[in-house]
Scaffold this active site. Structure first.
Site, PDB file in Angstrom:
ATOM      1  N   TYR A 158     -42.104  35.842  69.713  1.00  0.00           N
ATOM      2  CA  TYR A 158     -43.130  35.864  70.756  1.00  0.00           C
ATOM      3  C   TYR A 158     -44.520  35.993  70.148  1.00  0.00           C
ATOM      4  O   TYR A 158     -45.439  35.224  70.458  1.00  0.00           O
ATOM      5  CB  TYR A 158     -42.857  37.016  71.715  1.00  0.00           C
ATOM      6  CG  TYR A 158     -43.821  37.080  72.880  1.00  0.00           C
ATOM      7  CD1 TYR A 158     -43.678  36.213  73.962  1.00  0.00           C
ATOM      8  CD2 TYR A 158     -44.873  37.996  72.903  1.00  0.00           C
ATOM      9  CE1 TYR A 158     -44.559  36.263  75.032  1.00  0.00           C
ATOM     10  CE2 TYR A 158     -45.758  38.045  73.958  1.00  0.00           C
ATOM     11  CZ  TYR A 158     -45.590  37.173  75.033  1.00  0.00           C
ATOM     12  OH  TYR A 158     -46.480  37.218  76.081  1.00  0.00           O
ATOM     13  N   LYS A 162     -47.507  33.076  70.148  1.00  0.00           N
ATOM     14  CA  LYS A 162     -48.757  33.355  70.843  1.00  0.00           C
ATOM     15  C   LYS A 162     -49.952  33.301  69.882  1.00  0.00           C
ATOM     16  O   LYS A 162     -51.051  32.883  70.263  1.00  0.00           O
ATOM     17  CB  LYS A 162     -48.689  34.705  71.552  1.00  0.00           C
ATOM     18  CG  LYS A 162     -47.685  34.732  72.714  1.00  0.00           C
ATOM     19  CD  LYS A 162     -47.965  33.648  73.743  1.00  0.00           C
ATOM     20  CE  LYS A 162     -47.046  33.742  74.942  1.00  0.00           C
ATOM     21  NZ  LYS A 162     -47.319  32.698  75.966  1.00  0.00           N
TER      22      LYS A 162
END
Length: 294
Positions: A158, A162
Protein backbone atom coordinates in the site's frame (compact mmCIF):
# COMPACT_ATOMS: atom_id res chain seq x y z
CA UNK A 1 -11.94 33.86 -8.51
CA UNK A 2 -13.81 30.60 -8.05
CA UNK A 3 -13.45 27.79 -10.57
CA UNK A 4 -16.45 27.37 -12.85
CA UNK A 5 -17.26 23.66 -12.85
CA UNK A 6 -20.59 24.15 -14.63
CA UNK A 7 -21.29 21.68 -17.45
CA UNK A 8 -17.83 20.15 -17.26
CA UNK A 9 -17.42 16.38 -16.94
CA UNK A 10 -15.62 14.45 -14.21
CA UNK A 11 -14.72 10.77 -14.50
CA UNK A 12 -14.28 9.19 -11.07
CA UNK A 13 -13.09 5.64 -10.43
CA UNK A 14 -14.14 3.81 -7.29
CA UNK A 15 -17.19 6.04 -7.23
CA UNK A 16 -19.73 3.68 -5.69
CA UNK A 17 -18.87 4.65 -2.13
CA UNK A 18 -16.47 6.40 0.21
CA UNK A 19 -14.27 9.12 -1.21
CA UNK A 20 -15.41 8.50 -4.79
CA UNK A 21 -19.08 8.91 -3.94
CA UNK A 22 -18.42 12.00 -1.82
CA UNK A 23 -16.48 13.65 -4.66
CA UNK A 24 -19.18 12.68 -7.14
CA UNK A 25 -21.80 14.37 -4.98
CA UNK A 26 -19.73 17.49 -4.22
CA UNK A 27 -18.69 18.10 -7.82
CA UNK A 28 -22.13 17.22 -9.11
CA UNK A 29 -23.72 19.86 -6.90
CA UNK A 30 -21.18 22.33 -8.30
CA UNK A 31 -22.59 21.71 -11.74
CA UNK A 32 -20.37 18.97 -13.12
CA UNK A 33 -21.61 15.98 -15.08
CA UNK A 34 -20.37 12.87 -13.35
CA UNK A 35 -19.13 9.61 -14.82
CA UNK A 36 -19.17 7.17 -11.92
CA UNK A 37 -17.05 4.08 -12.52
CA UNK A 38 -16.67 1.11 -10.18
CA UNK A 39 -16.15 -2.64 -10.11
CA UNK A 40 -19.12 -3.16 -7.75
CA UNK A 41 -22.01 -2.85 -10.15
CA UNK A 42 -24.96 -3.24 -7.78
CA UNK A 43 -23.65 -0.69 -5.29
CA UNK A 44 -22.66 1.64 -8.14
CA UNK A 45 -26.13 1.68 -9.66
CA UNK A 46 -27.72 2.34 -6.26
CA UNK A 47 -25.33 5.23 -5.58
CA UNK A 48 -25.85 6.66 -9.07
CA UNK A 49 -29.61 6.64 -8.55
CA UNK A 50 -29.22 8.51 -5.26
CA UNK A 51 -27.24 11.26 -6.98
CA UNK A 52 -29.70 11.42 -9.88
CA UNK A 53 -32.47 11.95 -7.33
CA UNK A 54 -30.44 14.93 -6.06
CA UNK A 55 -30.47 16.45 -9.55
CA UNK A 56 -26.98 15.41 -10.63
CA UNK A 57 -26.44 14.20 -14.19
CA UNK A 58 -24.74 10.81 -13.91
CA UNK A 59 -23.42 8.10 -16.18
CA UNK A 60 -22.61 4.87 -14.32
CA UNK A 61 -20.05 2.52 -15.88
CA UNK A 62 -18.61 -0.80 -14.78
CA UNK A 63 -14.83 -0.58 -14.46
CA UNK A 64 -12.07 -2.89 -13.32
CA UNK A 65 -9.21 -0.39 -13.16
CA UNK A 66 -6.64 -3.13 -13.81
CA UNK A 67 -8.10 -3.58 -17.30
CA UNK A 68 -6.97 -0.89 -19.76
CA UNK A 69 -9.54 -1.88 -22.36
CA UNK A 70 -12.31 -1.21 -19.83
CA UNK A 71 -10.81 2.21 -19.18
CA UNK A 72 -10.96 2.91 -22.92
CA UNK A 73 -14.61 1.81 -23.01
CA UNK A 74 -15.53 4.09 -20.10
CA UNK A 75 -13.79 7.08 -21.72
CA UNK A 76 -15.60 6.36 -24.99
CA UNK A 77 -18.96 6.11 -23.21
CA UNK A 78 -18.26 9.35 -21.32
CA UNK A 79 -17.48 11.22 -24.55
CA UNK A 80 -20.55 9.80 -26.27
CA UNK A 81 -22.76 10.88 -23.36
CA UNK A 82 -21.25 14.24 -22.37
CA UNK A 83 -18.99 15.23 -25.27
CA UNK A 84 -15.73 15.72 -23.39
CA UNK A 85 -13.88 14.87 -20.18
CA UNK A 86 -12.44 17.71 -18.10
CA UNK A 87 -11.52 15.97 -14.87
CA UNK A 88 -10.17 12.55 -13.94
CA UNK A 89 -10.16 11.40 -10.34
CA UNK A 90 -8.15 8.21 -9.95
CA UNK A 91 -9.74 7.15 -6.70
CA UNK A 92 -10.12 3.36 -6.85
CA UNK A 93 -7.71 1.69 -4.45
CA UNK A 94 -7.22 -1.30 -2.18
CA UNK A 95 -5.45 -1.78 1.11
CA UNK A 96 -4.10 -5.29 0.66
CA UNK A 97 -3.45 -7.57 3.63
CA UNK A 98 -1.37 -6.38 6.62
CA UNK A 99 1.78 -8.47 6.95
CA UNK A 100 5.52 -8.34 7.41
CA UNK A 101 7.56 -8.45 4.21
CA UNK A 102 8.77 -12.00 4.95
CA UNK A 103 5.17 -13.20 5.11
CA UNK A 104 3.76 -11.21 2.18
CA UNK A 105 1.80 -13.05 -0.49
CA UNK A 106 3.07 -12.39 -4.02
CA UNK A 107 -0.39 -12.43 -5.58
CA UNK A 108 -1.80 -10.02 -3.02
CA UNK A 109 1.16 -7.69 -3.51
CA UNK A 110 0.56 -7.82 -7.27
CA UNK A 111 -3.14 -7.09 -6.75
CA UNK A 112 -2.33 -3.94 -4.79
CA UNK A 113 0.19 -2.85 -7.43
CA UNK A 114 -2.24 -3.49 -10.28
CA UNK A 115 -5.11 -1.56 -8.67
CA UNK A 116 -3.31 1.27 -6.88
CA UNK A 117 -0.50 1.89 -9.36
CA UNK A 118 -1.36 0.48 -12.78
CA UNK A 119 -5.01 1.52 -12.36
CA UNK A 120 -3.91 5.14 -11.92
CA UNK A 121 -1.56 4.97 -14.89
CA UNK A 122 -4.26 3.37 -17.07
CA UNK A 123 -6.75 6.05 -16.06
CA UNK A 124 -4.42 8.88 -17.00
CA UNK A 125 -3.32 7.20 -20.21
CA UNK A 126 -6.91 6.59 -21.32
CA UNK A 127 -8.25 10.01 -20.34
CA UNK A 128 -5.48 12.50 -21.11
CA UNK A 129 -5.91 12.41 -24.91
CA UNK A 130 -9.52 13.56 -24.49
CA UNK A 131 -8.45 16.45 -22.25
CA UNK A 132 -5.83 17.54 -24.76
CA UNK A 133 -8.28 17.17 -27.62
CA UNK A 134 -10.86 19.69 -26.44
CA UNK A 135 -8.16 22.20 -25.50
CA UNK A 136 -9.98 23.60 -22.46
CA UNK A 137 -7.54 22.20 -19.94
CA UNK A 138 -8.66 20.23 -16.95
CA UNK A 139 -7.67 18.38 -13.82
CA UNK A 140 -6.20 15.02 -12.86
CA UNK A 141 -6.53 14.17 -9.19
CA UNK A 142 -4.74 11.02 -8.08
CA UNK A 143 -5.79 9.71 -4.70
CA UNK A 144 -2.62 8.78 -2.84
CA UNK A 145 -2.30 8.78 0.96
CA UNK A 146 -0.17 10.04 3.81
CA UNK A 147 1.30 6.55 3.50
CA UNK A 148 2.66 7.72 0.16
CA UNK A 149 4.62 10.46 1.91
CA UNK A 150 6.09 8.19 4.58
CA UNK A 151 6.14 4.38 4.57
CA UNK A 152 3.95 2.42 6.99
CA UNK A 153 5.24 -0.81 8.58
CA UNK A 154 3.33 -3.97 7.62
CA UNK A 155 1.69 -2.10 4.72
CA UNK A 156 4.53 -2.24 2.23
CA UNK A 157 2.46 -2.73 -0.92
CA UNK A 158 0.00 0.00 0.00
CA UNK A 159 2.71 2.47 0.99
CA UNK A 160 4.85 1.74 -2.06
CA UNK A 161 2.00 2.17 -4.51
CA UNK A 162 0.81 5.38 -2.90
CA UNK A 163 4.36 6.77 -2.99
CA UNK A 164 4.41 5.90 -6.69
CA UNK A 165 1.13 7.76 -7.18
CA UNK A 166 2.68 10.87 -5.60
CA UNK A 167 5.72 10.56 -7.87
CA UNK A 168 3.58 10.07 -10.99
CA UNK A 169 1.55 13.12 -10.04
CA UNK A 170 4.71 15.20 -9.73
CA UNK A 171 5.86 13.99 -13.14
CA UNK A 172 2.54 14.61 -14.88
CA UNK A 173 2.14 18.05 -13.28
CA UNK A 174 5.17 19.24 -15.24
CA UNK A 175 4.39 17.22 -18.35
CA UNK A 176 0.80 18.47 -18.71
CA UNK A 177 1.22 22.07 -17.56
CA UNK A 178 1.50 23.37 -21.13
CA UNK A 179 -1.91 21.82 -21.86
CA UNK A 180 -3.44 23.64 -18.87
CA UNK A 181 -4.12 20.31 -17.19
CA UNK A 182 -3.53 20.67 -13.45
CA UNK A 183 -2.42 17.55 -11.58
CA UNK A 184 -2.80 16.96 -7.84
CA UNK A 185 -1.89 14.15 -5.47
CA UNK A 186 -4.54 13.84 -2.78
CA UNK A 187 -2.84 12.59 0.39
CA UNK A 188 -5.35 12.08 3.18
CA UNK A 189 -4.78 10.32 6.46
CA UNK A 190 -7.70 8.28 7.79
CA UNK A 191 -11.10 8.80 6.16
CA UNK A 192 -14.30 6.90 6.94
CA UNK A 193 -14.37 4.51 3.96
CA UNK A 194 -14.37 0.75 3.41
CA UNK A 195 -10.67 0.53 2.49
CA UNK A 196 -10.17 -2.04 5.26
CA UNK A 197 -12.77 -4.22 3.52
CA UNK A 198 -11.25 -3.99 0.05
CA UNK A 199 -10.80 -7.75 -0.21
CA UNK A 200 -14.46 -7.81 -1.19
CA UNK A 201 -13.43 -6.49 -4.62
CA UNK A 202 -10.41 -8.75 -5.17
CA UNK A 203 -10.55 -10.34 -8.61
CA UNK A 204 -10.35 -14.14 -8.78
CA UNK A 205 -7.04 -14.06 -10.64
CA UNK A 206 -5.27 -12.92 -7.47
CA UNK A 207 -5.51 -16.19 -5.57
CA UNK A 208 -4.12 -16.57 -2.07
CA UNK A 209 -4.04 -19.05 0.81
CA UNK A 210 -3.00 -16.32 3.18
CA UNK A 211 -6.47 -15.76 4.60
CA UNK A 212 -6.78 -19.36 5.73
CA UNK A 213 -3.21 -19.82 6.91
CA UNK A 214 -3.10 -16.63 9.02
CA UNK A 215 -6.75 -16.22 9.98
CA UNK A 216 -6.25 -15.26 13.62
CA UNK A 217 -3.46 -12.73 13.04
CA UNK A 218 -5.28 -11.23 10.08
CA UNK A 219 -8.48 -10.86 12.09
CA UNK A 220 -6.53 -8.79 14.62
CA UNK A 221 -4.83 -6.75 11.89
CA UNK A 222 -8.05 -5.99 10.06
CA UNK A 223 -9.72 -5.09 13.35
CA UNK A 224 -7.01 -2.53 14.09
CA UNK A 225 -7.33 -1.15 10.56
CA UNK A 226 -11.10 -0.85 10.92
CA UNK A 227 -10.72 1.12 14.17
CA UNK A 228 -8.29 3.54 12.53
CA UNK A 229 -10.52 4.05 9.51
CA UNK A 230 -13.57 4.63 11.68
CA UNK A 231 -11.65 7.30 13.60
CA UNK A 232 -11.12 9.25 10.39
CA UNK A 233 -12.84 12.27 8.89
CA UNK A 234 -16.02 12.07 6.86
CA UNK A 235 -15.52 11.67 3.13
CA UNK A 236 -17.82 14.66 2.57
CA UNK A 237 -15.34 16.92 4.40
CA UNK A 238 -12.50 15.57 2.26
CA UNK A 239 -14.49 16.34 -0.89
CA UNK A 240 -14.94 19.97 0.14
CA UNK A 241 -11.23 20.19 0.97
CA UNK A 242 -10.36 18.94 -2.53
CA UNK A 243 -12.41 21.72 -4.13
CA UNK A 244 -10.80 24.27 -1.81
CA UNK A 245 -7.31 23.06 -2.75
CA UNK A 246 -8.09 23.11 -6.47
CA UNK A 247 -8.92 26.79 -6.15
CA UNK A 248 -5.30 27.29 -5.04
CA UNK A 249 -3.88 24.88 -7.64
CA UNK A 250 -2.29 22.69 -5.00
CA UNK A 251 -0.02 19.90 -6.22
CA UNK A 252 -0.25 18.10 -2.87
CA UNK A 253 -3.67 18.14 -1.28
CA UNK A 254 -3.46 17.47 2.44
CA UNK A 255 -6.47 16.96 4.68
CA UNK A 256 -4.80 16.39 8.05
CA UNK A 257 -2.55 19.27 9.20
CA UNK A 258 -1.72 17.32 12.36
CA UNK A 259 0.67 15.23 10.25
CA UNK A 260 2.80 18.26 9.39
CA UNK A 261 5.37 17.64 12.12
CA UNK A 262 5.93 13.99 11.17
CA UNK A 263 6.37 14.99 7.54
CA UNK A 264 8.72 17.74 8.68
CA UNK A 265 10.80 15.11 10.45
CA UNK A 266 11.22 13.28 7.15
CA UNK A 267 12.15 16.50 5.35
CA UNK A 268 14.77 17.27 7.99
CA UNK A 269 16.16 13.75 7.73
CA UNK A 270 16.52 14.18 3.97
CA UNK A 271 18.22 17.54 4.45
CA UNK A 272 20.59 15.98 7.00
CA UNK A 273 21.46 13.24 4.50
CA UNK A 274 22.32 15.89 1.89
CA UNK A 275 24.49 17.65 4.48
CA UNK A 276 26.28 14.38 5.09
CA UNK A 277 26.91 14.00 1.34
CA UNK A 278 28.13 17.59 1.13
CA UNK A 279 30.69 16.86 3.85
CA UNK A 280 31.77 13.57 2.33
CA UNK A 281 35.33 13.54 0.92
CA UNK A 282 34.05 11.15 -1.74
CA UNK A 283 31.27 13.23 -3.28
CA UNK A 284 31.48 16.79 -1.90
CA UNK A 285 33.17 17.95 -5.13
CA UNK A 286 29.79 17.55 -6.89
CA UNK A 287 28.23 20.42 -4.89
CA UNK A 288 28.74 22.97 -7.66
CA UNK A 289 27.81 20.70 -10.58
CA UNK A 290 24.93 21.84 -12.74
CA UNK A 291 21.65 20.05 -12.07
CA UNK A 292 20.56 18.31 -15.25
CA UNK A 293 16.82 18.43 -15.89
CA UNK A 294 14.79 17.01 -18.74
Amino acid sequence: MSIDFQNKTALISGAAGGIGLALSRELGHLGMKIVMADIEQEVLQASANILRAEGIEVLACELDVTNFEQWESVVSAAKDKFGAIHMLINNAGVGGIPSGIDKSDNNIFQWVVDVNLMGVMYGARATTPSMKEHGEGGWIINVASMAGMNGVPYSTAYSATKAAVVSMSESWAVELKSHNIHVSALCPAFVKTRIHESLRTKQDKYKTNMLKENAENLKKGFGQAAALVESGIDASLLAKRVVEALENKQLYIFTHPNYRESMGYRARAIDKAFEDAQNSPLVKHLIDDEIVSL
